[in-house]
Motif scaffolding. Structure first.
Motif, mmCIF file in Angstrom:
data_model
loop_
_atom_site.group_PDB
_atom_site.id
_atom_site.type_symbol
_atom_site.label_atom_id
_atom_site.label_comp_id
_atom_site.label_asym_id
_atom_site.label_seq_id
_atom_site.Cartn_x
_atom_site.Cartn_y
_atom_site.Cartn_z
ATOM 1 N N VAL A 155 -27.748 -10.302 22.277
ATOM 2 C CA VAL A 155 -28.366 -11.035 20.928
ATOM 3 C C VAL A 155 -28.256 -10.087 19.940
ATOM 4 N N ALA A 156 -28.787 -8.983 20.098
ATOM 5 C CA ALA A 156 -29.010 -7.934 19.005
ATOM 6 C C ALA A 156 -27.570 -7.575 18.512
ATOM 7 N N THR A 157 -26.451 -7.372 19.379
ATOM 8 C CA THR A 157 -25.102 -7.045 19.013
ATOM 9 C C THR A 157 -24.592 -8.091 18.172
ATOM 10 N N ILE A 158 -24.667 -9.516 18.841
ATOM 11 C CA ILE A 158 -23.954 -10.548 18.117
ATOM 12 C C ILE A 158 -24.520 -10.745 16.775
ATOM 13 N N GLY A 159 -25.798 -10.334 16.456
ATOM 14 C CA GLY A 159 -26.612 -10.643 15.152
ATOM 15 C C GLY A 159 -25.775 -9.321 14.245
ATOM 16 N N ILE A 160 -25.727 -8.288 14.727
ATOM 17 C CA ILE A 160 -25.127 -7.230 13.845
ATOM 18 C C ILE A 160 -23.804 -7.588 13.607
ATOM 19 N N VAL A 161 -22.685 -8.029 14.643
ATOM 20 C CA VAL A 161 -21.431 -8.206 14.236
ATOM 21 C C VAL A 161 -21.383 -9.471 13.334
ATOM 22 N N SER A 162 -22.115 -10.377 13.703
ATOM 23 C CA SER A 162 -21.930 -11.753 12.875
ATOM 24 C C SER A 162 -22.412 -11.275 11.376
ATOM 25 N N SER A 163 -23.485 -10.757 11.028
ATOM 26 C CA SER A 163 -24.051 -10.242 9.829
ATOM 27 C C SER A 163 -22.668 -9.410 9.104
ATOM 28 N N PHE A 164 -22.072 -8.531 9.867
ATOM 29 C CA PHE A 164 -21.078 -7.911 9.248
ATOM 30 C C PHE A 164 -19.822 -8.668 8.923
ATOM 31 N N MET A 165 -19.486 -9.467 9.717
ATOM 32 C CA MET A 165 -18.404 -10.721 9.554
ATOM 33 C C MET A 165 -18.769 -11.474 8.318
ATOM 34 N N SER A 166 -19.791 -11.648 8.046
ATOM 35 C CA SER A 166 -20.428 -12.615 7.017
ATOM 36 C C SER A 166 -20.168 -11.944 5.851
ATOM 37 N N ASN A 167 -20.770 -10.644 5.739
ATOM 38 C CA ASN A 167 -20.747 -9.682 4.583
ATOM 39 C C ASN A 167 -19.105 -9.459 4.249
ATOM 40 N N LEU A 168 -18.350 -9.130 4.974
ATOM 41 C CA LEU A 168 -16.976 -8.962 4.921
ATOM 42 C C LEU A 168 -16.269 -10.153 4.313
ATOM 43 N N GLU A 169 -16.639 -11.218 4.521
ATOM 44 C CA GLU A 169 -16.017 -12.599 4.132
ATOM 45 C C GLU A 169 -16.558 -12.652 2.687
ATOM 46 N N ASN A 170 -17.862 -12.555 2.583
ATOM 47 C CA ASN A 170 -18.432 -12.641 1.095
ATOM 48 C C ASN A 170 -17.578 -11.770 0.192
ATOM 49 N N TRP A 171 -17.525 -10.544 0.770
ATOM 50 C CA TRP A 171 -16.929 -9.519 -0.112
ATOM 51 C C TRP A 171 -15.264 -9.762 -0.547
ATOM 52 N N LYS A 172 -14.526 -10.420 0.455
ATOM 53 C CA LYS A 172 -13.313 -10.834 0.189
ATOM 54 C C LYS A 172 -13.519 -11.977 -0.934
ATOM 55 N N LYS A 173 -14.359 -12.967 -0.597
ATOM 56 C CA LYS A 173 -14.334 -14.344 -1.631
ATOM 57 C C LYS A 173 -14.829 -13.703 -3.014
ATOM 58 N N ASN A 174 -15.423 -12.599 -3.148
ATOM 59 C CA ASN A 174 -15.804 -12.270 -4.419
ATOM 60 C C ASN A 174 -15.130 -11.126 -5.220
ATOM 61 N N GLY A 175 -13.722 -11.159 -4.723
ATOM 62 C CA GLY A 175 -12.637 -10.335 -5.453
ATOM 63 C C GLY A 175 -12.617 -8.951 -5.011
ATOM 64 N N MET A 176 -13.323 -8.732 -3.890
ATOM 65 C CA MET A 176 -13.472 -7.366 -3.090
ATOM 66 C C MET A 176 -13.916 -6.255 -4.241
ATOM 67 N N LYS A 177 -15.000 -6.802 -4.809
ATOM 68 C CA LYS A 177 -15.514 -6.037 -5.729
ATOM 69 C C LYS A 177 -16.703 -5.012 -5.057
ATOM 70 N N GLY A 178 -17.002 -4.030 -5.442
ATOM 71 C CA GLY A 178 -17.970 -3.009 -4.706
ATOM 72 C C GLY A 178 -17.103 -2.362 -3.394
ATOM 73 N N ARG A 179 -18.270 -1.871 -2.888
ATOM 74 C CA ARG A 179 -17.800 -0.957 -1.365
ATOM 75 C C ARG A 179 -17.488 -2.277 -0.585
ATOM 76 N N LYS A 180 -16.539 -1.917 0.294
ATOM 77 C CA LYS A 180 -15.920 -2.767 1.343
ATOM 78 C C LYS A 180 -17.191 -2.559 2.432
ATOM 79 N N PRO A 181 -17.517 -3.659 3.126
ATOM 80 C CA PRO A 181 -18.642 -3.488 4.178
ATOM 81 C C PRO A 181 -18.243 -2.773 5.381
ATOM 82 N N LYS A 182 -18.986 -1.991 5.851
ATOM 83 C CA LYS A 182 -18.789 -1.281 7.097
ATOM 84 C C LYS A 182 -19.722 -1.653 8.472
ATOM 85 N N LEU A 183 -18.934 -1.714 9.407
ATOM 86 C CA LEU A 183 -19.736 -2.137 10.696
ATOM 87 C C LEU A 183 -20.316 -0.716 11.285
#
Length: 165
Positions: free
Chosen positions: A93-121
């Motif tokens: 459950v903890a792992t799923i939360g970590i990866v889901s959060s990362f994937m959401s952050n990555l998707e938001n970063w892409k939607k916002n024109g890849m501004k700022g630092r790319k999220p890292k897992l």
């Protein structure tokens, strides 16, 4: 009738032996989470649209073999041999939360024109296992002492701990 949940904290003093057992349990759990993160990232597409319980069940089937089912990623059962199910599921459950959060952050970063630092897992996290009532935690009737299930040197033990609320 509404149900309310509250959290209480207490100071626990342990002998060096039991302090080491607590540290061993936490480290064992954190290593399991670190091992599971790359698997969850690789398999994210296969479970991302499932409900919470279904995600955990899907991930468990991927990493944990039973007599009727062989795991796709067999290394988990080898590295974490006889890991108790409640601890394994908590790590999943903890792992799923970590990866889901990362994937959401990555998707938001892409939607916002890849501004700022790319999220890292990050693979290593300071996650704590949940010592929930029933499997991991038992309080006495008076509420003065409790037992928590710990793992030290591959052996599960239950020390009685005097807790002052």
């Amino acid at each position: 009738m509404k149900k309310y949940t509250s959290t209480a904290s207490c100071r626990v003093r342990l002998s060096n032996e039991w302090t080491q057992a607590v540290q061993d349990t936490i480290q064992y759990y954190q290593h399991a989470v670190s091992w599971l993160i790359p698997v969850a990232q690789a398999e994210y597409g296969s479970f991302s649209m499932l409900g919470a319980n279904a995600k955990m069940t899907h991930m468990e089937k991927l990493v944990h073999s039973t007599s009727k089912r062989k795991a796709k990623y067999k290394g988990f059962d080898k590295k974490f041999y006889k890991m108790p199910s409640y601890l394994r599921r908590s790590a999943l459950v903890a792992t799923i939360g970590i990866v889901s959060s990362f994937m959401s952050n990555l998707e938001n970063w892409k939607k916002n024109g890849m501004k700022g630092r790319k999220p890292k897992l990050r693979i290593h996290h300071s996650k704590m296992p949940c010592f929930y009532k029933g499997n991991m935690f038992k309080a006495d009737e008076a509420g003065n002492t409790c037992q928590i299930k710990l793992r030290s040197n591959g052996v599960e033990r239950r020390p009685a701990i005097l807790a002052y609320l």
